[in-house]
Design a protein around this motif. Structure first.
Motif, PDB file in Angstrom:
ATOM      1  N   ARG A 178      16.939 -45.037  22.226  1.00  0.00           N
ATOM      2  CA  ARG A 178      18.075 -44.672  21.390  1.00  0.00           C
ATOM      3  C   ARG A 178      19.312 -44.475  22.270  1.00  0.00           C
ATOM      4  O   ARG A 178      19.201 -44.003  23.396  1.00  0.00           O
TER       5      ARG A 178
ATOM      6  N   THR B 206      20.733 -45.317  26.472  1.00  0.00           N
ATOM      7  CA  THR B 206      19.298 -45.568  26.346  1.00  0.00           C
ATOM      8  C   THR B 206      18.547 -45.309  27.644  1.00  0.00           C
ATOM      9  O   THR B 206      17.359 -44.966  27.623  1.00  0.00           O
TER      10      THR B 206
ATOM     11  N   ASP C 155      23.063 -42.765  18.661  1.00  0.00           N
ATOM     12  CA  ASP C 155      21.922 -42.555  17.772  1.00  0.00           C
ATOM     13  C   ASP C 155      21.384 -41.135  17.842  1.00  0.00           C
ATOM     14  O   ASP C 155      20.420 -40.808  17.148  1.00  0.00           O
TER      15      ASP C 155
ATOM     16  N   GLN D 277      15.803 -48.246  16.734  1.00  0.00           N
ATOM     17  CA  GLN D 277      15.094 -48.492  17.988  1.00  0.00           C
ATOM     18  C   GLN D 277      14.848 -49.980  18.211  1.00  0.00           C
ATOM     19  O   GLN D 277      14.997 -50.484  19.327  1.00  0.00           O
TER      20      GLN D 277
END
Length: 389
Positions: A109, A148, A137, A74
């Protein structure tokens, strides 16, 4: 915040602004996407997700910000978002809006999407699922949303391949934010919602304290990287504990391409593909011969039309043995520096003659390249295992 938190900030900067491209017809996009998937990113999604959960990245080793614990993954994604804002000459508030948005949408993420949403046609689902072939991720399944910010290729944010690049995703967010009238003085929720057009737009305000503190923490590094995008990155990750005289696997990830002839030319090393900015370590004790950009540019990803290794680190191990670490997003050492096995050298990237994020690793004896797989096997290292150490 602790000194550890203050050091938990580093990523690559890219000073160019990509154009947001509206996807072409779905069948054509699907075909092109599959054709252009780089060899270096063909590792299984399970292995990539596991590697992304490692304890260190360019974001450091995690931090607690505004009472919220953020891990290294993160922090690395957050640094990328902030660095892109600084590279574009935006003010810190832009990064604050972006970080609050990213935390609400994905917990900061890079999310792929398996295309399982019932809202998608079969063709749309197939294109969306190609996101699994890029470093990520975790997984999401909201319509065709990825990355993200949960941006949608069907809505014209870009192709799946573009959207799975964290830097492109941040550029795309800022490109729409700056078009919002008065965004600089608008409440965070209003500015974020004007970009995202979310069904739960009011939720962004919940993360404003986190976003403001993260921006303050990461902005100095972002400014430094914007000023010198191809420079040496700070060594924010600790080295690996390795017994003296040992050899180790230089990075985490999947072995995706080996030594040998490829399209009529010698591929003089082995490619190991992990998530962008996976740490790369010295395979053995030595001295740094080279730490430099060896291509026309290294402040952004390269391509097959770009010559050279991109950001390259070369080590001298004595007795005529050298190793090379190519396509790094950034390096953390300087020429002449002595290093031990397990010393952080840089981070996986795609600079130079490259079409996907990976480490190109070479072993040479008296200047002649050797197959790294049997060489390391003879020194007790199996490149077919996923992790260094």
């Amino acid at each position: 915040m602790t000194g550890t938190a203050a050091r938990a900030a580093q990523s690559y900067a890219k000073a160019w602004l990509w154009k947001a491209a509206v996807p072409i017809a779905v069948p054509v996009l699907a075909a092109l996407t599959l054709v252009l998937i780089p060899l270096a990113v063909l590792a299984a999604p399970e292995a990539r997700t596991a590697a992304a959960s490692s304890g260190c990245s360019t974001g450091g080793t995690g931090a607690t910000v505004a009472g919220i614990e953020l891990d290294a993954v993160q922090m690395g994604q957050a640094q990328t978002i902030v660095t892109v804002a600084a590279a574009q000459g935006l003010e810190p508030y832009a990064a604050t809006v972006a970080l609050a948005t990213a935390y609400q949408e994905s917990r900061i993420r890079m999310l792929a999407n398996d295309g399982s949403s019932p809202e998608l046609t079969a063709e749309q689902a197939a294109v969306t699922a190609t996101s699994l072939q890029y470093a990520h991720d975790g997984l999401g399944s909201d319509h065709d949303s990825v990355n993200t910010f949960q941006q949608r290729w069907i809505a014209g944010w870009g192709t799946v391949a573009q959207l799975m690049d964290p830097v492109y995703a941040a550029h795309a967010f800022y490109a729409r934010l700056v078009e919002v009238p008065g965004w600089q003085t608008s409440p965070l929720t209003q500015a974020a919602q004007a970009v995202q057009i979310s069904a739960v737009g009011g939720a962004y305000a919940s993360w404003e304290p986190l976003a403001r503190q993260l921006t303050a923490l990461l902005w100095p590094t972002a400014q430094a990287r914007a000023a010198d995008p191809a420079g040496t990155a700070a060594g924010v990750c600790p080295g690996l504990p390795v017994p003296a005289g040992s050899w180790i696997r230089p990075t985490a990830g999947q072995l995706t391409s080996g030594y040998g002839t490829r399209w009529g030319t010698l591929h003089a090393g082995a490619d190991i593909a992990g998530p962008r900015d996976t740490p790369v370590y010295a395979a053995a004790d030595g001295t740094v011969l080279t730490a430099a950009c060896t291509s026309a540019y290294c402040d952004r990803d390269g391509s097959l039309s770009v010559a050279g290794y991109g950001n390259l680190v070369e080590l001298d191990h004595g007795a005529g043995v050298t190793t090379r670490y190519g396509h790094l997003s950034a390096y953390t050492v300087t020429p002449g520096q002595p290093v031990s096995a397990g010393t952080l050298l840089g981070f996986q990237g795609s600079t130079g003659n490259s079409t996907g994020v990976h480490l190109h690793f070479e072993v040479r004896v008296d200047g002649a390249p050797l197959d790294p797989v049997p060489w390391l096997a003879d020194h007790g290292v199996d490149l077919h295992t996923p992790d260094p150490g």
